[in-house]
Design a protein around this motif. Structure first.
Motif, PDB file in Angstrom:
ATOM      1  N   GLY A   1       0.810  -1.216   0.000  1.00  0.00           N
ATOM      2  CA  GLY A   1       0.000   0.000   0.000  1.00  0.00           C
ATOM      3  C   GLY A   1       0.842   1.264   0.000  1.00  0.00           C
ATOM      4  N   ALA A   2       2.077   1.182  -0.489  1.00  0.00           N
ATOM      5  CA  ALA A   2       2.999   2.324  -0.435  1.00  0.00           C
ATOM      6  C   ALA A   2       2.473   3.520  -1.216  1.00  0.00           C
ATOM      7  N   TRP A   3       1.889   3.271  -2.390  1.00  0.00           N
ATOM      8  CA  TRP A   3       1.377   4.386  -3.200  1.00  0.00           C
ATOM      9  C   TRP A   3       0.167   5.019  -2.526  1.00  0.00           C
TER      10      TRP A   3
ATOM     11  N   ALA B   1      -4.219  -8.755   3.744  1.00  0.00           N
ATOM     12  CA  ALA B   1      -3.628  -8.849   5.079  1.00  0.00           C
ATOM     13  C   ALA B   1      -2.149  -8.488   5.060  1.00  0.00           C
ATOM     14  N   HIS B   2      -1.521  -8.492   3.867  1.00  0.00           N
ATOM     15  CA  HIS B   2      -0.104  -8.126   3.736  1.00  0.00           C
ATOM     16  C   HIS B   2       0.078  -6.643   3.398  1.00  0.00           C
ATOM     17  N   ASN B   3      -1.041  -5.923   3.224  1.00  0.00           N
ATOM     18  CA  ASN B   3      -0.998  -4.515   2.833  1.00  0.00           C
ATOM     19  C   ASN B   3      -0.900  -3.666   4.101  1.00  0.00           C
TER      20      ASN B   3
ATOM     21  N   MET C   1      -3.997  -2.268   6.486  1.00  0.00           N
ATOM     22  CA  MET C   1      -4.142  -2.763   7.854  1.00  0.00           C
ATOM     23  C   MET C   1      -4.072  -1.618   8.867  1.00  0.00           C
ATOM     24  N   ALA C   2      -3.233  -0.611   8.595  1.00  0.00           N
ATOM     25  CA  ALA C   2      -3.160   0.551   9.484  1.00  0.00           C
ATOM     26  C   ALA C   2      -4.473   1.331   9.477  1.00  0.00           C
TER      27      ALA C   2
ATOM     28  N   LEU D   1      -7.450   0.048   8.843  1.00  0.00           N
ATOM     29  CA  LEU D   1      -8.415  -0.768   9.583  1.00  0.00           C
ATOM     30  C   LEU D   1      -8.238  -0.600  11.090  1.00  0.00           C
ATOM     31  N   ALA D   2      -6.991  -0.604  11.520  1.00  0.00           N
ATOM     32  CA  ALA D   2      -6.716  -0.438  12.954  1.00  0.00           C
ATOM     33  C   ALA D   2      -7.212   0.915  13.450  1.00  0.00           C
ATOM     34  N   ALA D   3      -7.100   1.945  12.624  1.00  0.00           N
ATOM     35  CA  ALA D   3      -7.554   3.273  13.018  1.00  0.00           C
ATOM     36  C   ALA D   3      -9.067   3.328  13.165  1.00  0.00           C
ATOM     37  N   HIS D   4      -9.774   2.598  12.305  1.00  0.00           N
ATOM     38  CA  HIS D   4     -11.242   2.585  12.369  1.00  0.00           C
ATOM     39  C   HIS D   4     -11.773   1.597  13.396  1.00  0.00           C
ATOM     40  N   LEU D   5     -10.949   0.662  13.824  1.00  0.00           N
ATOM     41  CA  LEU D   5     -11.364  -0.356  14.794  1.00  0.00           C
ATOM     42  C   LEU D   5     -10.336  -0.382  15.936  1.00  0.00           C
ATOM     43  N   PRO D   6     -10.271   0.683  16.723  1.00  0.00           N
ATOM     44  CA  PRO D   6      -9.203   0.803  17.728  1.00  0.00           C
ATOM     45  C   PRO D   6      -9.254  -0.252  18.829  1.00  0.00           C
TER      46      PRO D   6
END
Length: 365
Positions: free
Chosen positions: A208-210, A296-298, A302-303, A305-310
Motif C-alpha cells: 500500500g505504499a502508493w 492482510a499483507h498490505n 491494515m493501518a 483498519l486499525a484506526a477505524h477499529l481501535p
C-alpha cells in the motif's frame, strides 16, 4: 482457488478428520500468465463475448489449475490415487444473485472439471455455487462454513476477515445457539489493483505504499459510499460486475491526483469493513479479528483498519497453522470433502438459502 485478484492458482493439500480441525499439509502457487490475466479481465467486463472466447479462456485456466495440482502432488510425493478429491472453484466472470434487468439469478464460473480430472487423474468436485443459488441463496460467501470448521472449536467468539479482491466477514458467536453470520462488505483489493495497474503498470500496490503517499479525498469517498450496496442488509454478496474501474471513474471529478484516489480507495475498503463489523451483535467490542487474503499483507490498509477499529486485535491465522494466503484454497478442499460425504457446504444464515444444501458435482478421473 483463483479469486477476483486473478493473480494465479493457489493449491492447498488438506487433511480432514472427523474430530479435528482441517490441517494444512502443503501448498503450491502458480502465477497467472499475463495473457490469461488480461483475457479473464476482459471477460469479466465484456458486453459481448463469443463462445469460442469463453472456451479458450476456460481451457487455458483449467490447464493452469492442472499445473498447480500436479506440482503440488509432485512436491508432496503423492499419487493421484492418494487424494480423495480436488475441489475446483473455477474463475468467476460474473456474479448476479439478484439477476440482471429482471432476469433470473445466476453466477458464472469458468471451469472444466472433466478436463481437470483427465489432466490430473484425480476425482474433481466443482460447481459449488449454483445449488445454493437454486435454493434462493446468494451463492456467496461460501467460506464461512469452512471458517466454522477451522476456527469454531476455539473459545469465545471469532471474527474472520478475508481481504481478497473483495472483503467478506464471518462472525462465529461464542453462543452455540446464535447462528453464524457472514457477508461481503465491499471491495478490498479489486479497485486498488485496477487503479494501480492503470497508473503504475503493475498488478498491485506493494504494502500500500502508493496509497500511503496520497491523501483521502472526502468528497470522492462520500460519493463512493453512496453506492446502494453499502446500505443493503445481509445476506449480501458482490463482485466485479458492480465495483470496477468504470464505476470508479464515473465518480471522479477529474482533477484528483492519482495517489489521492488510491488513498481514498484504501479508506473505502477500511470504512466499509469497519461498518460491517459494527453491524454485528458482538458481545464485546475488544474482539480478535483473524485476517486472511492478500490484503492482510498490505501495511497501509491494515493501518487504516486499525484506526477505524481501535478496540480490535488483529491476528494471523498462522497461529492456527494456516497462513493468510491459504484459507480460501483450503475452503474448497473442505467443500469437496463435504460433497463426497453428502454433507452440507453452505450456511443458510450467511447466503440466505432456504436451508442447508450439499454443494457441487463429482467428476471421476
Amino acid at each position: 482457488m483463483s479469486g477476483t485478484s486473478l493473480d494465479g492458482i493457489d493449491a492447498a493439500l488438506v487433511a480432514i478428520g472427523r474430530d479435528t480441525p482441517p490441517e494444512l499439509l502443503g501448498t503450491t502457487a502458480v502465477a497467472m500468465p499475463d495473457a490469461l490475466h488480461k483475457q479473464l479481465l476482459q471477460l469479466c467486463h465484456a458486453q459481448e463475448v463469443s463462445f469460442a472466447e469463453l472456451a479458450a479462456a476456460e481451457d487455458a485456466f483449467c490447464r493452469l489449475q492442472a499445473k498447480a495440482v500436479n506440482a503440488l502432488l509432485t512436491a508432496q510425493q503423492l499419487s493421484p490415487e492418494q487424494v480423495q478429491a480436488v475441489g475446483s472453484h473455477g474463475q468467476t466472470v460474473e456474479h448476479a444473485p439478484g439477476g440482471h434487468t429482471g432476469g433470473p439469478a445466476y453466477t458464472l464460473q469458468l471451469d472444466n472439471p472433466s478436463l481437470l480430472a483427465e489432466l490430473t487423474g484425480c476425482t474433481v468436485v466443482a460447481d459449488f455455487r449454483r445449488r445454493d443459488l437454486a435454493a434462493g441463496g446468494q451463492a456467496a460467501p461460501l467460506a464461512p462454513a469452512f471458517h466454522q470448521a477451522l476456527f469454531g472449536r476455539q473459545q469465545g467468539e471469532q471474527l474472520i476477515l478475508n481481504l481478497g479482491g473483495f472483503a467478506n466477514l464471518t462472525w462465529l458467536p461464542s453462543n452455540a445457539e446464535t447462528p453464524v453470520t457472514g457477508f461481503d462488505t465491499g471491495p478490498a483489493n479489486v479497485l486498488l489493483d485496477a487503479w494501480f495497474s492503470k497508473h503504475k503498470g503493475g498488478r498491485f500496490d506493494q504494502n500500500g505504499a502508493w496509497a500511503a503517499s496520497g491523501r483521502v479525498d472526502p468528497g470522492l469517498l462520500e460519493r463512493l459510499l453512496e453506492a446502494p450496496f453499502f446500505q443493503q442488509a445481509p445476506p449480501r454478496s458482490t463482485g466485479r460486475e458492480l465495483f470496477h474501474l468504470p464505476w470508479l471513474e464515473h465518480h471522479l471529478a477529474g482533477n484528483e491526483a492519482p495517489c489521492d484516489v488510491q488513498a481514498t480507495l484504501a479508506e473505502l475498503t477500511a470504512i466499509s469493513v469497519a461498518r460491517g463489523i459494527q453491524q454485528l451483535p458482538l458481545t464485546h467490542q475488544g474482539i480478535t479479528v483473524i485476517t486472511c487474503g492478500g490484503g492482510a499483507h498490505n501495511a497501509d490498509l491494515m493501518a487504516r483498519l486499525a484506526a477505524h477499529l481501535p478496540l480490535a486485535d488483529f491476528a494471523s491465522p498462522s497461529t492456527y497453522g494456516w497462513p493468510e494466503d491459504w484459507i480460501e484454497a483450503g475452503a474448497f478442499a473442505w467443500l469437496a470433502h463435504q460433497r463426497l460425504h453428502q454433507l452440507p457446504g453452505n450456511v443458510p444464515t450467511v447466503t440466505g438459502a432456504r436451508g442447508p444444501r450439499v454443494l457441487g458435482g463429482i467428476y471421476a478421473p
